[in-house]
Write an enzyme that holds these catalytic residues in place. Structure first.
Site, PDB file in Angstrom:
ATOM      1  N   MET A 188       0.805  -1.202  -0.143  1.00  0.00           N
ATOM      2  CA  MET A 188      -0.145  -0.705  -0.285  1.00  0.00           C
ATOM      3  C   MET A 188       0.994   1.162   0.459  1.00  0.00           C
ATOM      4  SD  MET A 188      -3.591  -0.618   1.889  1.00  0.00           S
ATOM      5  CE  MET A 188      -3.031  -0.451   3.535  1.00  0.00           C
TER       6      MET A 188
ATOM      7  N   LEU B 228       6.798   2.915   1.100  1.00  0.00           N
ATOM      8  CA  LEU B 228       7.259   1.963   1.722  1.00  0.00           C
ATOM      9  C   LEU B 228       8.653   2.200   2.709  1.00  0.00           C
ATOM     10  CD1 LEU B 228       7.698   1.023  -2.301  1.00  0.00           C
ATOM     11  CD2 LEU B 228       5.935  -0.238  -0.068  1.00  0.00           C
TER      12      LEU B 228
ATOM     13  N   HIS C 102       9.784  -3.511   3.794  1.00  0.00           N
ATOM     14  CA  HIS C 102       9.246  -4.344   1.795  1.00  0.00           C
ATOM     15  C   HIS C 102       9.705  -4.220   0.913  1.00  0.00           C
ATOM     16  CE1 HIS C 102       5.696  -0.611   3.159  1.00  0.00           C
ATOM     17  NE2 HIS C 102       4.846  -2.441   2.861  1.00  0.00           N
TER      18      HIS C 102
ATOM     19  N   ASP D 136       2.056  -8.988   8.905  1.00  0.00           N
ATOM     20  CA  ASP D 136       0.734  -9.348   9.040  1.00  0.00           C
ATOM     21  C   ASP D 136       0.986 -10.712   9.408  1.00  0.00           C
ATOM     22  OD1 ASP D 136      -0.350  -6.295   8.236  1.00  0.00           O
ATOM     23  OD2 ASP D 136       1.472  -6.977   7.396  1.00  0.00           O
TER      24      ASP D 136
ATOM     25  N   LYS E 163       8.546  -2.400  11.706  1.00  0.00           N
ATOM     26  CA  LYS E 163       8.463  -1.718  10.708  1.00  0.00           C
ATOM     27  C   LYS E 163       7.529  -1.794  10.750  1.00  0.00           C
ATOM     28  CE  LYS E 163      13.082  -0.834  10.010  1.00  0.00           C
ATOM     29  NZ  LYS E 163      13.529   0.571   9.809  1.00  0.00           N
ATOM     30  N   SER E 164       6.424  -0.219  10.368  1.00  0.00           N
ATOM     31  CA  SER E 164       5.233  -0.133   9.597  1.00  0.00           C
ATOM     32  C   SER E 164       4.943   1.242   9.669  1.00  0.00           C
ATOM     33  CB  SER E 164       4.520  -0.268  11.456  1.00  0.00           C
ATOM     34  OG  SER E 164       3.242  -0.396  10.347  1.00  0.00           O
TER      35      SER E 164
HETATM   36  O1  PAF Z   1      -0.277  -5.794   3.005  1.00  0.00           O
HETATM   37  C1  PAF Z   1      -0.826  -5.008   2.775  1.00  0.00           C
HETATM   38  O2  PAF Z   1       0.439  -3.965   2.717  1.00  0.00           O
HETATM   39  C2  PAF Z   1      -2.198  -4.700   2.402  1.00  0.00           C
HETATM   40  O3  PAF Z   1      -3.372  -5.738   3.117  1.00  0.00           O
HETATM   41  C3  PAF Z   1      -1.906  -6.220   1.003  1.00  0.00           C
HETATM   42  C4  PAF Z   1      -1.209  -6.540   1.055  1.00  0.00           C
HETATM   43  C5  PAF Z   1      -1.029  -5.021  -0.163  1.00  0.00           C
HETATM   44  C6  PAF Z   1      -3.412  -5.492  -0.142  1.00  0.00           C
HETATM   45  O4  PAF Z   1      -3.512  -4.432   0.640  1.00  0.00           O
END
Ligand code: PAF
Length: 281
Positions: free
Chosen positions: A30, A33, A37, A150, A184-185
Site C-alpha cells: 500500500m 515503503l 517492503h 501481517d 517496521k510499519s
Molecule cells: O499488506 C498490505 O500492505 C496490504 O494489505 C496488501 C496485501 C497490499 C493488500 O492491499
C-alpha cells in the site's frame, strides 16, 4: 524501472516478459515503503527474472472509522526505493482503475479471517483477499511476497490461494524491526515522540513471550498473562488482543503445539499497531 497506473499497460508488459520465457514476482504493497517492503522486493528480485511492485492504498480493506484518508503516501520516495531494490515495474493505479462504480464481487476466506484482527476489523480481510485476487489476475505472477508482520493476512492469503487453486507460490518473509525492536510499519509515522517510546512495549512483550516459549513454557494462559502484564504497565497502551493461535488455521489454542502464532494488536494513543512471533513447537 517503469511506473504505470494502467491495468492494460501491466498486462502488456507481463505478456512481453512471458513471451521471452521470464518469471515474474509480485510484491503487493500500500506504498509508503520502508525497509520491511524493501526486504520483500530484494527477495523477489533474487528469485524472479522480473518484479512488479503494486503500490495502492486499497479503500475496501479499511473500515468506516479507520485511517483511509490519513494513510501516509509518498510515491516519489517509493519509486526511489523500488528502483534501488531492483524492481522492474510499479503498478500505481487510481481507485477508479481498480473498482468500477458498481463493483460488487468479493473474495472471502471464512474462519481464518474471523479471529484476531478480524474481530475488530470485520470487513478487512475480505477487502485484502479481493484486492490481492485482483492483483494476481492482473499481474499473473509466479510468486508473490508478503511480510510475516501481517501473519493473519499471510494465513488468509495462503488459504485463498489453496482453496481457489491459484497457481501462485506465496512467500512469507520475516518481520523487519527498528534497532530498538519496534516492528517496521507505515503506521509508525503516526506516533509522536512519547508514543514512539511507549510503542516499544509491543516488541518487549513479543521478545518476552518468545523467550518463555524457548525455555519450554507451553501454557498459553501463562505466556499471554505475562505478556499482557508487560503491556498494561505502559499507560499509553491499550490492548485490542494478545492471543495464541494455530499459525495456519488461526484457531485459538490453550497449549503451544505445532506451528504456533502469538499475535497482538495494541493501541498506542489512537494508533493501532500489530506484532507477532511464530514458533514451531
Ligand atoms: O499488506 C498490505 O500492505 C496490504 O494489505 C496488501 C496485501 C497490499 C493488500 O492491499
Amino acid at each position: 524501472m517503469e511506473i504505470t497506473g494502467s491495468i492494460e499497460e501491466v498486462r502488456k508488459r507481463v505478456l512481453e516478459w512471458r513471451q521471452q520465457g521470464l518469471s515474474v514476482g509480485l510484491v503487493p504493497t500500500m506504498g509508503y515503503l520502508h525497509e520491511g517492503h524493501e526486504s520483500l522486493i530484494v527477495k523477489a528480485v533474487a528469485e524472479n527474472d522480473r518484479v512488479v511492485v503494486s503500490d495502492f492504498v486499497n479503500p475496501i480493506q479499511f473500515g468506516a472509522n479507520e485511517d483511509l484518508s490519513t494513510y501516509p503516501r509518498d510515491i516519489e520516495k517509493d519509486k526511489a526505493l523500488c528502483e534501488n531494490a531492483g524492481a522492474d515495474l510499479i503498478f500505481h493505479p487510481e481507485s477508479c482503475e481498480m473498482y468500477a462504480p458498481d463493483f460488487s464481487t468479493y473474495v472471502e476466506s471464512q474462519g481464518v479471517s474471523a479471529g484476531l484482527c478480524g474481530k475488530s476489523r470485520p470487513t478487512h480481510f475480505r477487502g485484502v483477499c479481493t484486492v490481492v485476487c485482483k492483483l494476481f489476475n492482473i499481474v499473473t505472477p509466479d510468486r508473490a511476497y508478503f511480510g510475516q508482520k501481517d501473519a493473519q493476512q499471510l494465513a488468509v492469503i495462503r488459504r485463498m490461494v489453496r482453496d481457489l487453486n491459484m497457481h501462485i507460490e506465496i512467500i512469507g518473509c520475516p518481520i523487519i524491526r527498528e534497532e530498538d525492536g519496534l516492528a517496521k510499519s507505515s503506521r509508525n509515522t503516526y506516533l509522536d515522540e512519547e508514543e514512539r517510546k511507549a510503542a516499544l512495549v509491543l516488541s518487549k512483550a513479543i521478545f518476552h513471550g518468545e523467550s518463555r516459549m524457548k525455555q519450554g513454557e507451553k501454557d498459553a494462559g501463562v505466556i499471554l498473562r505475562e505478556m499482557t502484564e508487560l503491556i498494561e504497565a505502559e499507560p499509553l497502551a491499550k490492548i485490542d488482543y494478545v492471543e495464541m493461535v494455530d499459525a495456519d488455521s488461526i484457531e485459538t489454542i490453550e497449549k503451544a503445539e505445532g506451528r504456533v502464532l502469538v499475535a497482538m494488536a495494541v493501541y498506542i494513543g489512537t494508533t493501532r499497531l500489530i506484532d507477532n512471533f511464530i514458533m514451531e513447537v
